[in-house]
Write a protein that holds these residues in place. Structure first.
Motif, PDB file in Angstrom:
ATOM      1  N   ASP A  36     -31.081 -13.439  30.335  1.00 16.17           N
ATOM      2  CA  ASP A  36     -31.917 -12.645  31.642  1.00 16.17           C
ATOM      3  C   ASP A  36     -32.165 -11.246  30.805  1.00 16.17           C
ATOM      4  O   ASP A  36     -31.377 -10.464  30.303  1.00 16.17           O
ATOM      5  N   TYR A  38     -32.881  -8.254  32.297  1.00 20.80           N
ATOM      6  CA  TYR A  38     -32.415  -7.111  33.024  1.00 20.80           C
ATOM      7  C   TYR A  38     -30.774  -7.277  32.325  1.00 20.80           C
ATOM      8  O   TYR A  38     -30.224  -6.034  32.083  1.00 20.80           O
ATOM      9  N   ASP A  39     -30.281  -8.283  32.314  1.00 16.70           N
ATOM     10  CA  ASP A  39     -28.901  -8.354  31.828  1.00 16.70           C
ATOM     11  C   ASP A  39     -28.831  -7.725  30.233  1.00 16.70           C
ATOM     12  O   ASP A  39     -27.800  -7.054  29.944  1.00 16.70           O
ATOM     13  N   GLU A  41     -30.570  -5.801  28.978  1.00 17.69           N
ATOM     14  CA  GLU A  41     -30.725  -4.402  28.813  1.00 17.69           C
ATOM     15  C   GLU A  41     -29.488  -3.588  29.214  1.00 17.69           C
ATOM     16  O   GLU A  41     -29.052  -2.763  28.695  1.00 17.69           O
ATOM     17  N   ARG A  42     -28.579  -4.055  30.388  1.00 17.45           N
ATOM     18  CA  ARG A  42     -27.496  -3.550  30.680  1.00 17.45           C
ATOM     19  C   ARG A  42     -26.425  -3.819  29.828  1.00 17.45           C
ATOM     20  O   ARG A  42     -25.785  -2.776  29.297  1.00 17.45           O
TER      21      ARG A  42
END
Length: 221
Positions: A36, A38-39, A41-42
């Motif tokens: 993912d 977004y994950d 990036e986190r």
């Protein structure tokens, strides 16, 4: 500040250092396996935060932390430090081979990082010859120790496993290296000041116990 207060402070700092290292390991694992965006990036942000905290806890420059971890990809695993117990006996008295470390002027069992392209046996036999000039044959894995669970100081940023090998002297002659300035055999009751990040007196005692009692089982954390 009392010695007890100082010891408590060291334990608290070591506990926080271990927590932050674990946080960074989680971030690295997540970055390697998430699908993912977004994950990802986190996890990368989490890793950067952990490296900043490591720099604060160790008073190291942030660039030092990044350079240390830059080559690592995928699932993080401990580094391997191999050390050799090489003994000679004269007149019923045992002496152990030690090398003086150029880095801090103190003494340690010969050894160093295991090479990725070598077996553990090959690594320790090579390290002894490179650091001391002596040739040895590894006889037994005496202990596999988690560096963080024992009295090695200072703490390291990496998680390290230490492999202690009992080795038999087979030849060679004393010689120094880029990392060592002296080589010598010392009586077990007359050890010089040890480089405690590399070798503890307990390591030497354990190796000698296995030398005297070869049937003892390998110990591990």
């Amino acid at each position: 500040m009392s010695a007890a207060d100082d010891a408590d402070g060291t334990r608290r700092r070591d506990a926080w250092l271990n927590r932050v290292r674990r946080l960074r390991a989680i971030a690295q694992t997540g970055s390697a396996y998430t699908t993912d965006g977004y994950d990802l990036e986190r996890f990368r942000e989490l890793g950067e935060l952990a490296e900043t905290l490591l720099a604060d806890l160790t008073a190291a420059a942030p660039e030092r932390i990044r350079d240390l971890y830059l080559p690592e990809r995928g699932y993080p695993t401990p580094k391997l430090d191999v050390r050799a117990g090489v003994f000679v006996e004269e007149g019923g008295t045992a002496r152990v081979l030690l090398v003086r470390e150029r880095a801090d002027g103190r003494w340690s069992l010969p050894g160093g990082w295991a090479d990725e392209q070598e077996s553990p046996r090959q690594s320790i036999e090579r390290e002894v010859e490179e650091e001391s000039g002596y040739r040895v044959r590894a006889q037994k894995l005496v202990a596999l120790r988690d560096r963080a669970l024992h009295g090695y100081r200072p703490q390291r940023l990496e998680h390290v496993y230490k492999l202690l090998f009992l080795c038999e002297l087979s030849g060679g002659a004393p010689a120094t290296s880029l990392e060592t300035t002296e080589v010598g055999f010392f009586g077990l009751d007359a050890l010089p000041e040890l480089s405690r990040g590399r070798t503890l007196a307990q390591d030497i005692e354990l190796l000698d116990r296995h030398r005297r009692q070869p049937g003892l089982p390998t110990t591990f954390d």
